[in-house]
Design a protein around this motif. Structure first.
Motif, short mmCIF file in Angstrom:
data_model
loop_
_atom_site.label_atom_id
_atom_site.label_comp_id
_atom_site.label_asym_id
_atom_site.label_seq_id
_atom_site.Cartn_x
_atom_site.Cartn_y
_atom_site.Cartn_z
N UNK A 166 -26.64 3.05 -33.09
CA UNK A 166 -26.30 4.43 -32.83
C UNK A 166 -26.66 4.86 -31.42
N UNK A 167 -26.98 6.14 -31.27
CA UNK A 167 -27.24 6.72 -29.96
C UNK A 167 -28.44 6.07 -29.29
N UNK A 168 -29.50 5.80 -30.05
CA UNK A 168 -30.71 5.22 -29.45
C UNK A 168 -30.44 3.86 -28.83
N UNK A 169 -29.66 3.02 -29.52
CA UNK A 169 -29.34 1.70 -28.98
C UNK A 169 -28.49 1.83 -27.72
N UNK A 170 -27.53 2.75 -27.74
CA UNK A 170 -26.70 2.95 -26.56
C UNK A 170 -27.51 3.43 -25.37
N UNK A 171 -28.42 4.35 -25.61
CA UNK A 171 -29.25 4.85 -24.51
C UNK A 171 -30.15 3.75 -23.97
N UNK A 172 -30.73 2.93 -24.84
CA UNK A 172 -31.59 1.84 -24.38
C UNK A 172 -30.80 0.85 -23.54
N UNK A 173 -29.56 0.58 -23.93
CA UNK A 173 -28.72 -0.35 -23.18
C UNK A 173 -28.38 0.20 -21.80
N UNK A 174 -28.01 1.47 -21.74
CA UNK A 174 -27.64 2.08 -20.47
C UNK A 174 -28.84 2.17 -19.53
N UNK A 175 -29.99 2.51 -20.06
CA UNK A 175 -31.17 2.73 -19.23
C UNK A 175 -31.86 1.42 -18.80
N UNK A 176 -31.56 0.32 -19.45
CA UNK A 176 -32.30 -0.90 -19.15
C UNK A 176 -32.07 -1.32 -17.70
N UNK A 177 -33.15 -1.55 -16.97
CA UNK A 177 -33.04 -1.81 -15.54
C UNK A 177 -32.38 -3.14 -15.22
N UNK A 178 -32.35 -4.07 -16.16
CA UNK A 178 -31.71 -5.36 -15.92
C UNK A 178 -30.25 -5.39 -16.34
N UNK A 179 -29.77 -4.32 -16.95
CA UNK A 179 -28.33 -4.19 -17.24
C UNK A 179 -27.70 -3.53 -16.02
N UNK A 180 -26.83 -4.24 -15.33
CA UNK A 180 -26.43 -3.83 -13.99
C UNK A 180 -25.14 -3.04 -13.90
N UNK A 181 -24.38 -2.99 -14.99
CA UNK A 181 -23.19 -2.14 -15.03
C UNK A 181 -22.86 -1.83 -16.48
N UNK A 182 -22.23 -0.67 -16.69
CA UNK A 182 -21.84 -0.23 -18.03
C UNK A 182 -20.32 -0.10 -18.09
N UNK A 183 -19.74 -0.60 -19.16
CA UNK A 183 -18.32 -0.37 -19.45
C UNK A 183 -18.25 0.33 -20.80
N UNK A 184 -17.69 1.53 -20.81
CA UNK A 184 -17.74 2.40 -21.99
C UNK A 184 -16.35 2.86 -22.38
N UNK A 185 -16.06 2.80 -23.67
CA UNK A 185 -14.87 3.43 -24.23
C UNK A 185 -15.33 4.43 -25.28
N UNK A 186 -14.87 5.66 -25.15
CA UNK A 186 -15.30 6.70 -26.08
C UNK A 186 -14.82 8.06 -25.62
N UNK A 187 -15.62 9.08 -25.88
CA UNK A 187 -15.23 10.44 -25.56
C UNK A 187 -15.98 10.99 -24.35
N UNK A 188 -15.50 12.10 -23.77
CA UNK A 188 -16.10 12.65 -22.56
C UNK A 188 -17.51 13.19 -22.76
N UNK A 189 -17.85 13.65 -23.94
CA UNK A 189 -19.20 14.18 -24.16
C UNK A 189 -20.23 13.07 -24.00
N UNK A 190 -20.00 11.94 -24.66
CA UNK A 190 -20.92 10.80 -24.52
C UNK A 190 -20.87 10.25 -23.11
N UNK A 191 -19.69 10.25 -22.48
CA UNK A 191 -19.55 9.69 -21.13
C UNK A 191 -20.38 10.47 -20.13
N UNK A 192 -20.44 11.77 -20.25
CA UNK A 192 -21.25 12.57 -19.32
C UNK A 192 -22.73 12.20 -19.44
#
Length: 484
Positions: free
Chosen positions: A211-237
């Motif tokens: 869910x949201x917690x896993x997504x946030x952990x993935x985005x914030x992780x300093x060793x993950x160097x780029x994000x590719x996201x498909x979804x809605x504008x609310x989550x994208x912001x």
């Protein structure tokens, strides 16, 4: 209703499987019956850390694979997807209620994307710059993978999203950590098993439904160097805000409110067939770039509306695994409630005239996640129904008098993912293609998202590209080397 057995879905970190996650569990409901059919373990920050650790351990090995070896592994993955099209279609029906023909089509498209990007592995090159510099400097650029890519996909069409994102990311030499939506875990889980069978090294690919917690952990992780996201504008912001903290780049493939401009100088019958097929007939309208606003020249408006009604009445609604069914259920009861609220406001505000459907399905489908295929005419272009993504089996019909009015209405939303033109006038098609505010324009045909052409939106529809050379460049960064 379908009684096919539901598979399980696990957390798959490299080649290891976990039946429990720190994010808790999710009870997956059959989209047709609403009955619980599986308990899904959800990832949290702990599993994200573990997946990153595994990727860090293998990323240099994967990067050093020869292009030919990496090409062969991705090509094998594509073949495995193609060999299992029927199974992916079955899983799509269990995941989100996608009718089998649509599920098979999307699985085939996903295989095509793997085939295409496998071919790029040995074609990635940089550029040599002029050697006629009087300072005696020789310079060149070289493409490099980022390292670890975080991929977050939404629930509608997860397999095609995997093809559009995972295949080019791997071809560029990156490791990937995928967080699929917990709403549709089965097809991604089967895909993860095929990744292993294809011979992708342990740790290069991990799958973490959450869910949201896993997504946030993935985005914030300093060793993950780029994000590719498909979804809605609310989550994208929210994702962009988190990426900004680390100056982390992102690709965003978001929603759409695509217009299709129908002129009298074309095959009207064919255009009407496409209008229904690509709004109501594709995943019950649950697609980001579907032409949900049909804009019709006033001289043929009434004729077109009658044809649309007749075509829609021939569409069978029901169990996505049943013979001949063209329209399946919505993803869940929350979607039904949301869309019915929008339709109720159309009635109360007078922002459109519902000429077909507009109610929940009755009979054997009563009380389930089904809405009648719906056509709305006399739509106010500024109303909620014309400005907000519906994501359901609803087609809007708007009237225009000339090209200027058509362009003005088509460009009146904040979205800009796709636009469609139905005309046999080549000059008109080319002129309008330039004027429409959209990342892609499709003339005299249904949506054509090919692996070899860039796909992506403008405005609230996001930025970045998937497909073609641009699609693999999103997962590469270029280093310039100068030698005195």
């Amino acid at each position: 209703m379908t009684d096919a057995p539901a598979p399980s879905a696990l957390l798959r970190i490299g080649n290891d499987d976990y039946s429990e996650g720190s994010g808790g569990t999710y009870t997956h409901l059959n989209p047709v019956t609403g009955i619980a059919q599986a308990t899904i373990p959800l990832a949290g920050a702990k599993e994200v850390d573990l997946a990153v650790e595994r990727a860090l351990a293998v990323k240099e090995e994967w990067r050093r694979w020869t292009p030919e070896r990496r090409r062969d592994a991705i090509a094998k993955l594509g073949r495995l997807v193609r060999e299992n099209v029927a199974e992916f279609a079955r899983l799509g029906a269990l995941d989100g209620g996608t009718p089998l023909p649509s599920g098979m089509h999307m699985a085939t498209l996903s295989a095509d994307w793997h085939d295409y990007y496998a071919g790029w592995c040995d074609k990635l090159d940089g550029q040599m710059y002029s050697t006629f510099d009087t300072r005696g400097t020789f310079s060149y650029s070289a493409p490099e993978p980022y390292g670890i890519i975080g991929i977050i996909i939404t629930w509608n069409g997860p397999l095609i999203s995997l093809g559009m994102k995972v295949a080019p990311a791997l071809a560029a030499g990156n490791c990937v950590i995928v967080k699929p939506a917990e709403l549709t875990p089965f097809a991604p889980d089967f895909y993860a098993r095929l990744v292993r069978e294809a011979g992708i090294p342990d740790g290069v690919f991990s799958l973490l439904p959450g869910g949201i917690d896993a997504g946030e952990a993935l985005v914030r992780h300093e060793d993950v160097e780029k994000i590719s996201f498909t979804g809605g504008p609310i989550a994208a912001r929210k994702i962009l805000a988190m990426c900004a903290e680390q100056m982390k780049p992102a690709v965003l493939e978001l929603g759409g409110k695509s217009a299709s401009l129908l002129f009298p100088d074309t095959d009207i019958d064919a255009a009407c067939e496409r209008a229904i097929q690509w709004t109501i007939g594709v995943m019950a309208g649950q697609g980001c770039s579907l032409p949900t606003r049909l804009m019709v020249h006033e001289s043929i408006h009434d004729e077109v509306v009658q044809k649309l009604i007749a075509i829609t009445n021939g569409y069978k609604v029901g169990d996505p695994m049943a013979e001949g069914v063209r329209v399946g259920p919505l993803i869940n009861s929350a979607a039904v409630t949301r869309i019915m609220g929008m339709l109720d406001r159309v009635r109360s505000e007078g922002s459109g005239k519902i000429v077909l459907g507009g109610q929940r399905c009755g009979g054997p489908l009563e009380g389930l996640n089904y809405i009648e295929p719906t056509i709305i005419t006399d739509v106010d272009p500024a109303s909620e129904i014309a400005q907000v993504e519906i994501f359901g089996p609803v087609l809007l019909v708007l009237k225009f008098s000339d090209e200027d009015e058509a362009v003005r209405i088509a460009n009146s939303t904040k979205y800009g993912l796709a636009a469609y033109i139905q005309t046999d006038n080549l000059k008109r098609a080319l002129t309008l293609a330039e004027r429409l505010k959209s990342g892609g324009v499709y003339v005299n045909g249904a949506q054509q998202i090919h692996p070899f052409t860039p796909f992506g939106g403008l405005g609230v529809s996001g930025f970045g590209k998937e497909g073609g050379r641009a699609g693999i460049d999103e997962f590469l960064r270029y280093k310039t080397v100068s030698i005195a």
